[in-house]
Design a protein around this motif. Sequence first.
Motif, PDB file in Angstrom:
ATOM      1  N   LYS A 153      -7.908   0.544  -1.135  1.00  0.00           N
ATOM      2  CA  LYS A 153      -7.601   0.871  -2.615  1.00  0.00           C
ATOM      3  C   LYS A 153      -7.369   2.720  -2.537  1.00  0.00           C
ATOM      4  O   LYS A 153      -8.054   2.999  -1.766  1.00  0.00           O
ATOM      5  CB  LYS A 153      -8.499   0.537  -3.687  1.00  0.00           C
ATOM      6  N   ARG A 154      -6.635   2.859  -3.403  1.00  0.00           N
ATOM      7  CA  ARG A 154      -6.503   4.267  -3.852  1.00  0.00           C
ATOM      8  C   ARG A 154      -7.128   4.625  -5.055  1.00  0.00           C
ATOM      9  O   ARG A 154      -7.387   3.885  -5.856  1.00  0.00           O
ATOM     10  CB  ARG A 154      -4.985   4.734  -3.924  1.00  0.00           C
TER      11      ARG A 154
ATOM     12  N   ILE B 206      -7.737   6.731   1.029  1.00  0.00           N
ATOM     13  CA  ILE B 206      -7.489   5.410   1.000  1.00  0.00           C
ATOM     14  C   ILE B 206      -8.974   4.695   1.462  1.00  0.00           C
ATOM     15  O   ILE B 206      -9.339   4.813   2.427  1.00  0.00           O
ATOM     16  CB  ILE B 206      -6.361   4.982   1.796  1.00  0.00           C
TER      17      ILE B 206
ATOM     18  N   LEU C  17       0.867  -1.143   0.061  1.00  0.00           N
ATOM     19  CA  LEU C  17       0.271   0.123   0.102  1.00  0.00           C
ATOM     20  C   LEU C  17       0.731   1.199   0.036  1.00  0.00           C
ATOM     21  O   LEU C  17       1.570   1.490   0.851  1.00  0.00           O
ATOM     22  CB  LEU C  17      -0.897  -0.150   1.271  1.00  0.00           C
ATOM     23  N   GLN C  18       0.901   2.103  -1.023  1.00  0.00           N
ATOM     24  CA  GLN C  18       1.330   3.414  -1.050  1.00  0.00           C
ATOM     25  C   GLN C  18       1.066   4.311  -0.159  1.00  0.00           C
ATOM     26  O   GLN C  18      -0.341   4.845  -0.243  1.00  0.00           O
ATOM     27  CB  GLN C  18       1.596   3.874  -2.624  1.00  0.00           C
ATOM     28  N   LEU C  19       1.785   5.110   0.622  1.00  0.00           N
ATOM     29  CA  LEU C  19       1.433   6.115   1.653  1.00  0.00           C
ATOM     30  C   LEU C  19       2.181   7.222   1.045  1.00  0.00           C
ATOM     31  O   LEU C  19       3.281   7.416   0.557  1.00  0.00           O
ATOM     32  CB  LEU C  19       1.904   5.753   2.737  1.00  0.00           C
ATOM     33  N   SER C  20       1.470   8.542   0.994  1.00  0.00           N
ATOM     34  CA  SER C  20       1.934   9.795   0.644  1.00  0.00           C
ATOM     35  C   SER C  20       1.995  10.464   1.900  1.00  0.00           C
ATOM     36  O   SER C  20       1.870  10.020   3.191  1.00  0.00           O
ATOM     37  CB  SER C  20       0.925  10.335  -0.249  1.00  0.00           C
TER      38      SER C  20
ATOM     39  N   GLU D 239      -7.143  12.215  -4.150  1.00  0.00           N
ATOM     40  CA  GLU D 239      -5.702  11.534  -4.188  1.00  0.00           C
ATOM     41  C   GLU D 239      -5.355  11.035  -2.847  1.00  0.00           C
ATOM     42  O   GLU D 239      -4.596  10.268  -2.690  1.00  0.00           O
ATOM     43  CB  GLU D 239      -4.744  12.100  -4.953  1.00  0.00           C
ATOM     44  N   ASN D 240      -5.845  11.972  -1.723  1.00  0.00           N
ATOM     45  CA  ASN D 240      -5.549  11.723  -0.460  1.00  0.00           C
ATOM     46  C   ASN D 240      -6.001  10.608   0.093  1.00  0.00           C
ATOM     47  O   ASN D 240      -5.784   9.953   1.098  1.00  0.00           O
ATOM     48  CB  ASN D 240      -5.825  12.944   0.571  1.00  0.00           C
TER      49      ASN D 240
ATOM     50  N   ASN E 224      -2.921  11.135   4.104  1.00  0.00           N
ATOM     51  CA  ASN E 224      -3.701   9.707   3.773  1.00  0.00           C
ATOM     52  C   ASN E 224      -4.940   9.847   4.960  1.00  0.00           C
ATOM     53  O   ASN E 224      -4.792   9.950   6.066  1.00  0.00           O
ATOM     54  CB  ASN E 224      -2.710   8.504   4.210  1.00  0.00           C
TER      55      ASN E 224
ATOM     56  N   ASN F  70      -8.291   7.213  -8.381  1.00  0.00           N
ATOM     57  CA  ASN F  70      -7.531   8.091  -9.564  1.00  0.00           C
ATOM     58  C   ASN F  70      -8.750   9.146  -9.767  1.00  0.00           C
ATOM     59  O   ASN F  70      -9.668   9.082 -10.199  1.00  0.00           O
ATOM     60  CB  ASN F  70      -7.294   7.418 -10.633  1.00  0.00           C
TER      61      ASN F  70
END
Length: 366
Positions: A336-337, A324, A21-24, A321-322, A27, A339
Amino acid sequence: MSAIHTLSIAGFRSIRHLENLQLSNLNVLIGANGAGKSNVVAYFRMLSELVEGRLQVWVSKQGGADRVLSYGVKETSALTTSVRFNDNGYDIRLEPTVDGGFVFVSEALYFDGLDAGVTRPQLGSGQLESNLKREMSGGVSQKIADFCYKAISGWKVYHFHDTSDTAGVKREGAVHDNEYLRMDAANLGAFLYRLQNESPNHYTQIRKIVRLAIPFFDDFVLKPRELASEELLVRLLWKQKDSDYALWPSQLSDGSLRFICLVTALLQPNLPTTIIIDEPELGLHPYAITLLGALIRSASKRAQVIISTQSVALLNEFDIENLIVVDRENEGSVFKRLNKQDFSAWLDSYTIGELWQKNILGGRPS
């Protein structure tokens, strides 16, 4: 940068399998009750305790490994996790013991040396507590261990829901307990007293934001009281505008007190590496939620922020985009993120909160 880049978890409560899971820097977890948002928060608390050598104590407080593993030890044989901070990382595999604890089957570091390739230094197996701090004391992978420990121990999981009469935030506390804001803000008075004296600009900013949400609030009254033992205690008192009479924290509403805790956490001078907050909107006035959204966005420019929320109003303060989205599928949590381009037509007519209410984004709200 010690922010989390990717996260993998398997076998932890409702999180049966979460991979990469990609974190910015910002989130926002959304989903229905029981989807698994709070289990993500619990995971961060577990790993924070684990690297400090307190895994067995933490597991015992949860009721044993059977309460931690996904659907118990009969369904799940191990808990595994991998955390990546770009080039550095930390991996563990835990299996239950007969007495309800956990044992490390594997504990390893990760380093991507680019041209030199990836290395995975092993920290041992069979131990009941982490060897990460021992590796920092002179192991061959000392630098990697030092980076991972500082990143994970620097996490702060804040939970300001307890505003009962016996809550720590309403009691006197030692003035010297001010190095960092505690998870439940039990040392809020001491922490603000330190900021008042050492970081007056940050203290003034906190006071300013609190006054925006609580119009009758003027300032904190932080006067240490000396005991016979010469120990200094301080309580979080406050005063209204046009009055010098000190009021007690119990004379603030629960929402007002929680807002003060949140503002202090998000405006403190030295932010944690990662801030995790579960449902920060609890009990807040709609205008305070708007302010909270701005504070979270601002804090995410200085540190990584992870929150879970059930608030449509708070959700409207962020970009798609922030988000989840957390759902339950096949008796497990899935993440899931989104788009933004996939929802561009919808966003012309609806806010993000409205799309969530309509279940267009997933994670159907309760």
